[in-house]
Design a protein around this motif. Structure first.
Motif, PDB file in Angstrom:
ATOM      1  N   GLU A 167       0.832  -1.196   0.000  1.00  0.00           N
ATOM      2  CA  GLU A 167       0.000   0.000   0.000  1.00  0.00           C
ATOM      3  C   GLU A 167       0.872   1.254   0.000  1.00  0.00           C
ATOM      4  O   GLU A 167       1.893   1.303   0.672  1.00  0.00           O
ATOM      5  CB  GLU A 167      -0.896   0.006   1.239  1.00  0.00           C
ATOM      6  CG  GLU A 167      -1.942  -1.083   1.233  1.00  0.00           C
ATOM      7  CD  GLU A 167      -2.968  -0.901   0.139  1.00  0.00           C
ATOM      8  OE1 GLU A 167      -3.364   0.253  -0.129  1.00  0.00           O
ATOM      9  OE2 GLU A 167      -3.366  -1.910  -0.452  1.00  0.00           O
ATOM     10  N   PRO A 168       0.465   2.288  -0.755  1.00  0.00           N
ATOM     11  CA  PRO A 168       1.209   3.542  -0.717  1.00  0.00           C
ATOM     12  C   PRO A 168       1.033   4.229   0.629  1.00  0.00           C
ATOM     13  O   PRO A 168       0.083   3.970   1.347  1.00  0.00           O
ATOM     14  CB  PRO A 168       0.592   4.365  -1.845  1.00  0.00           C
ATOM     15  CG  PRO A 168      -0.686   3.720  -2.188  1.00  0.00           C
ATOM     16  CD  PRO A 168      -0.623   2.305  -1.705  1.00  0.00           C
ATOM     17  N   GLY A 169       1.953   5.085   0.950  1.00  0.00           N
ATOM     18  CA  GLY A 169       1.889   5.811   2.213  1.00  0.00           C
ATOM     19  C   GLY A 169       3.109   6.688   2.367  1.00  0.00           C
ATOM     20  O   GLY A 169       3.803   6.996   1.410  1.00  0.00           O
ATOM     21  N   SER A 170       3.382   7.068   3.587  1.00  0.00           N
ATOM     22  CA  SER A 170       4.566   7.887   3.839  1.00  0.00           C
ATOM     23  C   SER A 170       5.706   6.981   4.290  1.00  0.00           C
ATOM     24  O   SER A 170       5.495   5.836   4.670  1.00  0.00           O
ATOM     25  CB  SER A 170       4.256   8.934   4.908  1.00  0.00           C
ATOM     26  OG  SER A 170       3.886   8.287   6.103  1.00  0.00           O
ATOM     27  N   GLY A 171       6.891   7.514   4.228  1.00  0.00           N
ATOM     28  CA  GLY A 171       8.049   6.729   4.637  1.00  0.00           C
ATOM     29  C   GLY A 171       8.694   6.020   3.452  1.00  0.00           C
ATOM     30  O   GLY A 171       8.467   6.358   2.296  1.00  0.00           O
TER      31      GLY A 171
END
Length: 80
Positions: A37-41
Motif C-alpha cells: 500500500e502507498p503511504g509515507s516513509g
C-alpha cells in the motif's frame, strides 16, 4: 490416421492451455493488487548477489509514495 491423431492431440493441448490461462486470469482479477500500500516513509529493498568467487549485498530505500517515487526518474533541471 497418424496425422489426424496428431492434429487432434495438438488441438486438445491448445484447448487445455487456453482454459487454464482463462482460469488464471479470472483468479488474478479476484485478488487485491500486487505490491504494498502507498503511504509515507520508505521501503527498504535488499539485494544479494553471489558468484563462485564472491558476492555483493546492497540495500535501497524507495519512497512509499508513488508520486515521490516517480519524481526520482525525472532528470534534474527539467521543468514540468
Amino acid at each position: 490416421m497418424d496425422l489426424l491423431g496428431i492434429i487432434v492431440l495438438v488441438l486438445a493441448i491448445i484447448g487445455v492451455t487456453l482454459l487454464l490461462a482463462r482460469r488464471a486470469i479470472r483468479e488474478d482479477k479476484k485478488q487485491t493488487g500486487r505490491g504494498s500500500e502507498p503511504g509515507s516513509g520508505y521501503h527498504t529493498l535488499h539485494s544479494h548477489y553471489s558468484s563462485g568467487l564472491g558476492g555483493q549485498d546492497s540495500s535501497y530505500k524507495v519512497p512509499r509514495d508513488p508520486q515521490e517515487y516517480a519524481k526520482r526518474f525525472i532528470p534534474k533541471g527539467k521543468d514540468k
